[in-house]
Design an enzyme around this catalytic site. Sequence first.
Site, mmCIF file in Angstrom:
data_model
loop_
_atom_site.group_PDB
_atom_site.id
_atom_site.type_symbol
_atom_site.label_atom_id
_atom_site.label_comp_id
_atom_site.label_asym_id
_atom_site.label_seq_id
_atom_site.Cartn_x
_atom_site.Cartn_y
_atom_site.Cartn_z
ATOM 1 C CB CYS A 137 -0.932 -0.015 1.204
ATOM 2 S SG CYS A 137 -1.951 1.468 1.332
ATOM 3 C CB CYS A 140 -0.472 2.524 4.067
ATOM 4 S SG CYS A 140 -1.930 1.811 3.336
ATOM 5 C CG ASP A 141 3.296 1.215 4.397
ATOM 6 O OD1 ASP A 141 2.891 1.736 5.448
ATOM 7 O OD2 ASP A 141 3.072 0.030 4.099
#
Length: 324
Positions: A137, A140-141
Site C-alpha cells: 500500500c 499507507c507507506d
Amino acid sequence: MATHHTKMLIIGSGPAGFSAAIYGARALMEPIVVQGLQPGGQLTITTDVENYPGFKDVIQGPWLMEQMQAQAEHVGTRMMWDTIVSVEIDKGPPFRAIGDSGDEYIGDTLVIATGAQAKWLGAPGEQQLGGKGVSACATCDGFFYRGKKVAVIGGGNTAVEEALYLTNHSDDVTLIHRRDELRAEKILQERLFKSNKISTLWNKTVVSFEGDPADGGLTHLVLTDTVTGETSTLEVDGAFVAIGHAPATELFKGKLEMDDSGYLIVEPGTPKTAIPGVFACGDVMDHTYRQAVTAAGTGCMAALDAERFLATLEFAKQEAEAAE
Ligand code: NDP
C-alpha cells in the site's frame, strides 16, 4: 453450541466492522461482531499509520485496531472469536450465519465487513521483509520512502496509481511488470510515461526480496527476465507489490451480486446490497479507495442504514397491528 440473536450481526472486524459496531451499539442495537480469521483486519499486519485522522504522532496499525475494538466493546458490542463458515440470507430478515465453532448467529440485519486481502507474489523474502521495505500500500507507506529508491510490481491500475503516487515522495520509482504491455487504463499509462521520475522494467518478475529484516530491511530485488531468462538485481529501499486485491466474498457467492473481481455490489453511494437488511461496507465493496478511514466511514453508513431499516420494519408492523 449456542444460538446468539442480535439486531445487528456484523461479520468482520476491521475499521468497517468496528465502526458499524460503535454506531450500532450507540443506537441500542446490541451488535455482535464475529471477528473472523484475522481479528482487526489488514491494519494488524501494517506497522506505522500516519494518515488516520486524530493522531499527530505516528501510531501502530495493531494498536489502532485494539482501540477500535475496545471502543466498540465499551459502548456495548459483543465480540465473538469465531469465523463464519456459512450464511443464509435469502430467507431473511432475520439472517442466519453459522460459525466455525458450531454456534448459530441470528441477525435482524446483517452487516458484511469481511474486507479484502492484498495479493502477494509468494517470493522468498517478501513476507519476512513485510513492513521492512516491502508493502502492498503506497498510500499507507509511501511517505516512509521520502527521497529513496522504490519499485512497484504490477501492471494494472493499482500498480500505475501507486507508482504515480510515489512520485510525491521519491524521484526514483521503477515499475516492474511481467509483460511488455500494461493492463492499466490508457489515461493512467499516459501519466506514467510522461513522468520523468518513473522508469519501467518490462518482462521482469521478482524472484526474491533481499535484505536483513533486523538490519535496515530491504536492499535489493532479484529479477528474472520472462523472455530471455536472464537474472538481474535492482537496488531499492522500498518495494510495493500491486498485483491486485482479493475481496473476502467466498461466503456470499451465488447469494449476493458481485462484480467480475468478486467485490460485493451495493447501491451507489450507499452500503445497501440488493437484499433489504443486508449491508456491505469497507474493502469488501470498495476496490477504489481501500483506506481505513473510508472503510470506517462506510461502516458508519451501514449501521445508520441498518437502524433505519429496522425502524421502518417496526413502523410497518405497528401500522399493520393498528389496522387489525
Ligand atoms: P489487476 O488485476 O487489474 O492487475 C494486476 C496486475 O498485476 C496485472 O498487471 C498483472 O499482470 C499483475 N500480476 C498479477 N499477478 C502477478 C504475479 N504473480 N506476478 C507478477 N505480476 C502479476 O489489479 P488491480 O489491483 O490493478 O485492479 C483491480 C481492479 O480494481 C481493476 O478492475 C481495476 O481497474 C480497479 N481499480 C480501479 C482504480 C481506479 O479506477 N482508479 C484504481 C485501482 C484499481 P498481467 O497484466 O500480466 O496479468
